[in-house]
Design a protein around this motif. Structure first.
Motif, PDB file in Angstrom:
ATOM      1  N   GLN A  16     -13.220  -0.899   5.141  1.00  0.00           N
ATOM      2  CA  GLN A  16     -14.235  -1.898   5.492  1.00  0.00           C
ATOM      3  C   GLN A  16     -14.420  -2.928   4.386  1.00  0.00           C
ATOM      4  O   GLN A  16     -14.987  -4.001   4.620  1.00  0.00           O
ATOM      5  CB  GLN A  16     -15.585  -1.231   5.810  1.00  0.00           C
ATOM      6  N   LEU A  17     -13.880  -2.652   3.208  1.00  0.00           N
ATOM      7  CA  LEU A  17     -13.957  -3.626   2.116  1.00  0.00           C
ATOM      8  C   LEU A  17     -13.076  -4.842   2.366  1.00  0.00           C
ATOM      9  O   LEU A  17     -13.099  -5.795   1.586  1.00  0.00           O
ATOM     10  CB  LEU A  17     -13.561  -2.972   0.786  1.00  0.00           C
ATOM     11  N   CYS A  18     -12.345  -4.841   3.455  1.00  0.00           N
ATOM     12  CA  CYS A  18     -11.580  -6.046   3.813  1.00  0.00           C
ATOM     13  C   CYS A  18     -12.503  -7.231   4.054  1.00  0.00           C
ATOM     14  O   CYS A  18     -12.055  -8.385   4.034  1.00  0.00           O
ATOM     15  CB  CYS A  18     -10.704  -5.793   5.037  1.00  0.00           C
ATOM     16  N   LEU A  26      -7.473  -8.427  -0.713  1.00  0.00           N
ATOM     17  CA  LEU A  26      -6.504  -7.404  -1.109  1.00  0.00           C
ATOM     18  C   LEU A  26      -6.429  -6.292  -0.072  1.00  0.00           C
ATOM     19  O   LEU A  26      -5.345  -5.827   0.296  1.00  0.00           O
ATOM     20  CB  LEU A  26      -6.893  -6.826  -2.477  1.00  0.00           C
ATOM     21  N   PHE A  27      -7.606  -5.857   0.412  1.00  0.00           N
ATOM     22  CA  PHE A  27      -7.633  -4.819   1.435  1.00  0.00           C
ATOM     23  C   PHE A  27      -7.034  -5.345   2.739  1.00  0.00           C
ATOM     24  O   PHE A  27      -6.333  -4.625   3.450  1.00  0.00           O
ATOM     25  CB  PHE A  27      -9.067  -4.339   1.661  1.00  0.00           C
ATOM     26  N   THR A  28      -7.303  -6.614   3.059  1.00  0.00           N
ATOM     27  CA  THR A  28      -6.752  -7.206   4.285  1.00  0.00           C
ATOM     28  C   THR A  28      -5.233  -7.264   4.219  1.00  0.00           C
ATOM     29  O   THR A  28      -4.538  -6.976   5.199  1.00  0.00           O
ATOM     30  CB  THR A  28      -7.319  -8.617   4.500  1.00  0.00           C
ATOM     31  N   HIS A  29      -4.701  -7.643   3.067  1.00  0.00           N
ATOM     32  CA  HIS A  29      -3.247  -7.721   2.921  1.00  0.00           C
ATOM     33  C   HIS A  29      -2.607  -6.355   3.139  1.00  0.00           C
ATOM     34  O   HIS A  29      -1.584  -6.239   3.835  1.00  0.00           O
ATOM     35  CB  HIS A  29      -2.894  -8.263   1.531  1.00  0.00           C
ATOM     36  N   ARG A  30      -3.225  -5.309   2.583  1.00  0.00           N
ATOM     37  CA  ARG A  30      -2.670  -3.972   2.771  1.00  0.00           C
ATOM     38  C   ARG A  30      -2.863  -3.497   4.212  1.00  0.00           C
ATOM     39  O   ARG A  30      -1.994  -2.819   4.768  1.00  0.00           O
ATOM     40  CB  ARG A  30      -3.319  -2.982   1.798  1.00  0.00           C
ATOM     41  N   LEU A  31      -3.982  -3.864   4.816  1.00  0.00           N
ATOM     42  CA  LEU A  31      -4.223  -3.523   6.219  1.00  0.00           C
ATOM     43  C   LEU A  31      -3.116  -4.092   7.105  1.00  0.00           C
ATOM     44  O   LEU A  31      -2.643  -3.441   8.043  1.00  0.00           O
ATOM     45  CB  LEU A  31      -5.588  -4.051   6.636  1.00  0.00           C
ATOM     46  N   LEU A  32      -2.703  -5.306   6.822  1.00  0.00           N
ATOM     47  CA  LEU A  32      -1.710  -5.989   7.651  1.00  0.00           C
ATOM     48  C   LEU A  32      -0.278  -5.608   7.312  1.00  0.00           C
ATOM     49  O   LEU A  32       0.589  -5.630   8.197  1.00  0.00           O
ATOM     50  CB  LEU A  32      -1.877  -7.507   7.513  1.00  0.00           C
ATOM     51  N   HIS A  33      -0.012  -5.265   6.044  1.00  0.00           N
ATOM     52  CA  HIS A  33       1.387  -5.154   5.618  1.00  0.00           C
ATOM     53  C   HIS A  33       1.785  -3.803   5.030  1.00  0.00           C
ATOM     54  O   HIS A  33       2.993  -3.529   4.969  1.00  0.00           O
ATOM     55  CB  HIS A  33       1.697  -6.243   4.588  1.00  0.00           C
TER      56      HIS A  33
END
Length: 254
Positions: A16-18, A26-33
Protein backbone atom coordinates in the motif's frame (compact mmCIF):
# COMPACT_ATOMS: atom_id res chain seq x y z
CA UNK A 1 15.34 -5.39 -4.74
CA UNK A 2 17.44 -5.74 -7.90
CA UNK A 3 15.35 -6.67 -10.94
CA UNK A 4 18.23 -8.32 -12.78
CA UNK A 5 18.41 -11.13 -10.21
CA UNK A 6 16.24 -14.09 -11.22
CA UNK A 7 14.39 -15.74 -8.32
CA UNK A 8 11.59 -18.31 -8.11
CA UNK A 9 9.68 -16.50 -5.37
CA UNK A 10 9.48 -12.74 -4.93
CA UNK A 11 7.54 -10.86 -2.24
CA UNK A 12 6.89 -7.16 -1.67
CA UNK A 13 5.53 -6.25 1.77
CA UNK A 14 3.51 -3.14 2.67
CA UNK A 15 2.52 -2.71 -0.98
CA UNK A 16 0.00 0.00 0.00
CA UNK A 17 3.04 2.27 0.22
CA UNK A 18 2.78 2.59 -3.55
CA UNK A 19 0.59 5.61 -2.73
CA UNK A 20 3.21 7.26 -0.51
CA UNK A 21 4.20 10.70 -1.91
CA UNK A 22 7.90 10.19 -1.11
CA UNK A 23 8.64 6.49 -1.63
CA UNK A 24 5.56 5.32 -3.50
CA UNK A 25 7.10 5.32 -6.98
CA UNK A 26 9.60 2.66 -5.87
CA UNK A 27 6.84 0.35 -4.65
CA UNK A 28 4.83 1.03 -7.83
CA UNK A 29 7.79 0.13 -10.03
CA UNK A 30 8.22 -3.18 -8.23
CA UNK A 31 4.47 -3.80 -8.31
CA UNK A 32 4.51 -3.43 -12.09
CA UNK A 33 7.84 -5.04 -12.96
CA UNK A 34 9.22 -7.28 -10.18
CA UNK A 35 8.23 -10.93 -10.66
CA UNK A 36 9.35 -14.32 -9.43
CA UNK A 37 9.56 -17.07 -12.02
CA UNK A 38 7.18 -19.31 -10.02
CA UNK A 39 5.31 -16.98 -7.70
CA UNK A 40 5.03 -13.31 -6.80
CA UNK A 41 3.36 -12.18 -3.57
CA UNK A 42 2.29 -8.60 -2.83
CA UNK A 43 1.35 -8.14 0.82
CA UNK A 44 -0.33 -5.13 2.37
CA UNK A 45 -3.49 -3.45 3.56
CA UNK A 46 -6.86 -4.39 2.07
CA UNK A 47 -7.27 -0.74 1.00
CA UNK A 48 -5.01 -1.38 -1.99
CA UNK A 49 -6.90 -4.43 -3.30
CA UNK A 50 -9.02 -2.59 -5.90
CA UNK A 51 -5.93 -0.78 -7.24
CA UNK A 52 -4.07 -4.08 -7.56
CA UNK A 53 -7.00 -5.48 -9.53
CA UNK A 54 -6.74 -2.57 -11.98
CA UNK A 55 -2.96 -2.71 -12.39
CA UNK A 56 -2.52 -6.49 -12.20
CA UNK A 57 -5.79 -8.04 -13.36
CA UNK A 58 -4.24 -11.51 -13.36
CA UNK A 59 -3.52 -11.34 -9.61
CA UNK A 60 -5.33 -13.64 -7.18
CA UNK A 61 -6.35 -11.61 -4.11
CA UNK A 62 -6.70 -13.27 -0.71
CA UNK A 63 -7.73 -11.63 2.56
CA UNK A 64 -6.55 -12.47 6.08
CA UNK A 65 -8.64 -11.08 8.93
CA UNK A 66 -7.09 -9.86 12.17
CA UNK A 67 -7.62 -12.59 14.78
CA UNK A 68 -7.68 -10.28 17.80
CA UNK A 69 -9.69 -7.19 18.73
CA UNK A 70 -8.29 -3.68 18.94
CA UNK A 71 -10.20 -1.32 21.25
CA UNK A 72 -9.88 2.35 22.16
CA UNK A 73 -8.89 2.97 25.79
CA UNK A 74 -9.13 6.79 25.71
CA UNK A 75 -6.66 9.28 27.21
CA UNK A 76 -4.13 8.25 29.87
CA UNK A 77 -1.36 10.18 31.59
CA UNK A 78 2.16 9.05 30.76
CA UNK A 79 2.63 8.05 34.38
CA UNK A 80 -0.55 5.92 34.25
CA UNK A 81 0.17 3.90 31.14
CA UNK A 82 0.07 0.13 31.69
CA UNK A 83 3.23 -1.97 31.38
CA UNK A 84 4.02 -3.26 27.86
CA UNK A 85 2.98 0.07 26.38
CA UNK A 86 4.43 1.77 23.31
CA UNK A 87 4.28 5.57 23.19
CA UNK A 88 4.36 7.06 19.69
CA UNK A 89 5.58 10.60 18.96
CA UNK A 90 6.46 12.29 15.68
CA UNK A 91 9.79 14.01 16.29
CA UNK A 92 13.12 12.90 17.71
CA UNK A 93 12.96 15.61 20.39
CA UNK A 94 9.55 14.41 21.57
CA UNK A 95 10.66 10.76 21.61
CA UNK A 96 13.72 11.47 23.75
CA UNK A 97 11.82 13.80 26.11
CA UNK A 98 9.08 11.21 26.70
CA UNK A 99 11.64 8.42 27.15
CA UNK A 100 13.51 10.46 29.74
CA UNK A 101 10.28 11.18 31.66
CA UNK A 102 9.37 7.49 31.69
CA UNK A 103 12.88 6.52 32.78
CA UNK A 104 12.69 8.91 35.72
CA UNK A 105 9.21 7.89 36.86
CA UNK A 106 8.71 4.31 35.64
CA UNK A 107 12.20 2.87 35.64
CA UNK A 108 13.18 2.41 32.01
CA UNK A 109 12.24 2.73 28.34
CA UNK A 110 13.55 1.57 24.99
CA UNK A 111 13.69 3.96 22.02
CA UNK A 112 12.99 3.07 18.37
CA UNK A 113 13.27 5.52 15.48
CA UNK A 114 13.76 5.08 11.75
CA UNK A 115 16.99 7.08 11.89
CA UNK A 116 18.69 4.54 14.18
CA UNK A 117 21.10 2.04 12.69
CA UNK A 118 19.70 -1.51 12.36
CA UNK A 119 22.09 -2.70 15.08
CA UNK A 120 21.01 0.01 17.54
CA UNK A 121 17.33 -0.42 16.70
CA UNK A 122 17.49 -4.18 17.19
CA UNK A 123 19.26 -3.74 20.52
CA UNK A 124 16.48 -1.41 21.70
CA UNK A 125 13.79 -3.83 20.51
CA UNK A 126 15.51 -6.68 22.37
CA UNK A 127 15.62 -4.54 25.50
CA UNK A 128 11.82 -4.29 25.37
CA UNK A 129 11.15 -7.84 24.18
CA UNK A 130 13.28 -9.37 26.91
CA UNK A 131 11.21 -7.61 29.58
CA UNK A 132 14.17 -5.61 30.85
CA UNK A 133 12.03 -2.50 30.31
CA UNK A 134 8.24 -2.31 30.13
CA UNK A 135 7.91 0.76 27.93
CA UNK A 136 8.86 1.59 24.37
CA UNK A 137 8.96 5.12 22.92
CA UNK A 138 9.01 5.32 19.14
CA UNK A 139 8.23 7.30 16.03
CA UNK A 140 5.78 5.90 13.47
CA UNK A 141 8.65 3.66 12.33
CA UNK A 142 7.13 1.19 14.79
CA UNK A 143 4.16 0.80 12.44
CA UNK A 144 5.97 -1.35 9.87
CA UNK A 145 8.42 -4.20 10.07
CA UNK A 146 8.39 -4.60 13.86
CA UNK A 147 6.27 -7.22 15.61
CA UNK A 148 6.61 -6.97 19.37
CA UNK A 149 4.77 -7.98 22.52
CA UNK A 150 2.90 -4.68 22.93
CA UNK A 151 -0.41 -4.56 24.80
CA UNK A 152 -1.17 -0.84 24.51
CA UNK A 153 -0.21 1.88 22.01
CA UNK A 154 -0.49 5.50 23.18
CA UNK A 155 -0.27 8.40 20.73
CA UNK A 156 1.57 11.42 22.17
CA UNK A 157 0.65 13.42 19.05
CA UNK A 158 -1.82 13.20 16.18
CA UNK A 159 0.04 15.29 13.59
CA UNK A 160 3.10 14.52 11.49
CA UNK A 161 5.25 16.07 8.78
CA UNK A 162 4.87 13.86 5.71
CA UNK A 163 7.75 15.32 3.70
CA UNK A 164 5.58 18.06 2.21
CA UNK A 165 3.48 19.50 5.02
CA UNK A 166 2.43 19.03 8.60
CA UNK A 167 -0.98 17.37 8.75
CA UNK A 168 -3.24 15.25 10.92
CA UNK A 169 -2.85 11.49 10.86
CA UNK A 170 -5.19 9.60 8.56
CA UNK A 171 -7.35 6.91 10.13
CA UNK A 172 -5.46 4.17 8.28
CA UNK A 173 -2.14 5.50 9.59
CA UNK A 174 -3.47 5.44 13.13
CA UNK A 175 -4.66 1.88 12.55
CA UNK A 176 -1.28 0.78 11.15
CA UNK A 177 0.48 2.03 14.28
CA UNK A 178 -2.21 1.07 16.80
CA UNK A 179 -2.26 -2.40 15.30
CA UNK A 180 1.10 -3.13 16.94
CA UNK A 181 -0.93 -3.72 20.13
CA UNK A 182 -2.12 -7.28 20.43
CA UNK A 183 -1.01 -9.84 17.88
CA UNK A 184 -2.43 -13.10 16.62
CA UNK A 185 -5.16 -14.03 19.16
CA UNK A 186 -4.13 -11.55 21.87
CA UNK A 187 -6.33 -8.45 22.05
CA UNK A 188 -4.79 -4.98 22.18
CA UNK A 189 -5.71 -1.40 23.06
CA UNK A 190 -4.80 2.07 21.83
CA UNK A 191 -5.29 5.57 23.17
CA UNK A 192 -3.74 9.02 23.55
CA UNK A 193 -1.41 10.51 26.11
CA UNK A 194 0.45 13.72 26.92
CA UNK A 195 -0.85 16.74 25.00
CA UNK A 196 -2.63 14.71 22.32
CA UNK A 197 -6.39 15.43 22.17
CA UNK A 198 -8.99 12.69 22.45
CA UNK A 199 -9.54 10.86 19.16
CA UNK A 200 -12.57 11.68 17.03
CA UNK A 201 -15.29 9.00 17.47
CA UNK A 202 -15.45 8.47 13.69
CA UNK A 203 -11.72 7.69 13.60
CA UNK A 204 -12.07 5.33 16.56
CA UNK A 205 -14.91 3.51 14.81
CA UNK A 206 -12.87 3.23 11.60
CA UNK A 207 -9.84 1.81 13.43
CA UNK A 208 -11.83 -0.63 15.55
CA UNK A 209 -13.92 -1.75 12.57
CA UNK A 210 -11.06 -1.77 10.03
CA UNK A 211 -13.01 0.44 7.61
CA UNK A 212 -10.81 2.72 5.51
CA UNK A 213 -11.00 4.43 2.12
CA UNK A 214 -9.49 2.54 -0.79
CA UNK A 215 -6.20 3.61 -2.34
CA UNK A 216 -7.28 5.12 -5.67
CA UNK A 217 -3.92 5.77 -7.35
CA UNK A 218 -0.28 4.82 -7.03
CA UNK A 219 2.66 7.18 -7.26
CA UNK A 220 4.55 6.73 -10.53
CA UNK A 221 7.70 8.16 -12.12
CA UNK A 222 8.84 7.75 -15.69
CA UNK A 223 11.81 5.36 -15.77
CA UNK A 224 12.35 5.69 -19.53
CA UNK A 225 14.81 8.55 -19.56
CA UNK A 226 16.39 7.78 -22.93
CA UNK A 227 17.00 10.99 -24.90
CA UNK A 228 19.88 12.56 -26.86
CA UNK A 229 22.72 13.45 -24.50
CA UNK A 230 23.00 16.91 -26.03
CA UNK A 231 19.30 17.76 -25.47
CA UNK A 232 19.97 19.41 -22.09
CA UNK A 233 18.47 19.48 -18.63
CA UNK A 234 15.05 20.70 -19.81
CA UNK A 235 14.51 17.54 -21.84
CA UNK A 236 15.47 15.42 -18.84
CA UNK A 237 13.06 17.36 -16.62
CA UNK A 238 10.23 16.82 -19.12
CA UNK A 239 10.89 13.07 -19.21
CA UNK A 240 10.92 12.85 -15.42
CA UNK A 241 7.71 14.89 -15.15
CA UNK A 242 5.87 12.80 -17.73
CA UNK A 243 2.60 11.37 -16.45
CA UNK A 244 1.25 7.88 -16.90
CA UNK A 245 -1.64 7.24 -19.24
CA UNK A 246 -3.94 5.86 -16.56
CA UNK A 247 -5.68 7.27 -13.50
CA UNK A 248 -4.46 4.29 -11.47
CA UNK A 249 -0.95 5.72 -11.80
CA UNK A 250 -1.91 9.32 -11.13
CA UNK A 251 -2.37 10.29 -14.76
CA UNK A 252 -5.22 10.57 -17.25
CA UNK A 253 -6.27 7.91 -19.74
CA UNK A 254 -4.40 8.31 -22.99
Amino acid sequence: MPLDRKVEFLAVDEIQLCADPERGHLFTHRLLHARGSSETMLMGAATVASLIRRLCPEAEIQFRERLSELTYAGPKKLTRLPPRSAVVAFSADAVYAIAELIRRQRGGAAVVMGSLSPRTRNAQVNLFQSGEVDFLVATDAIGMGLNMDVDHVAFAGLHKFDGRRRRGLYSQEIAQIAGRAGRFRKDGAFGVTGDAPDLDPDIVAAVEGHVFPSVMAAEWRNSRLDFPVDSGADALARRIAARAGTKALGGEPG
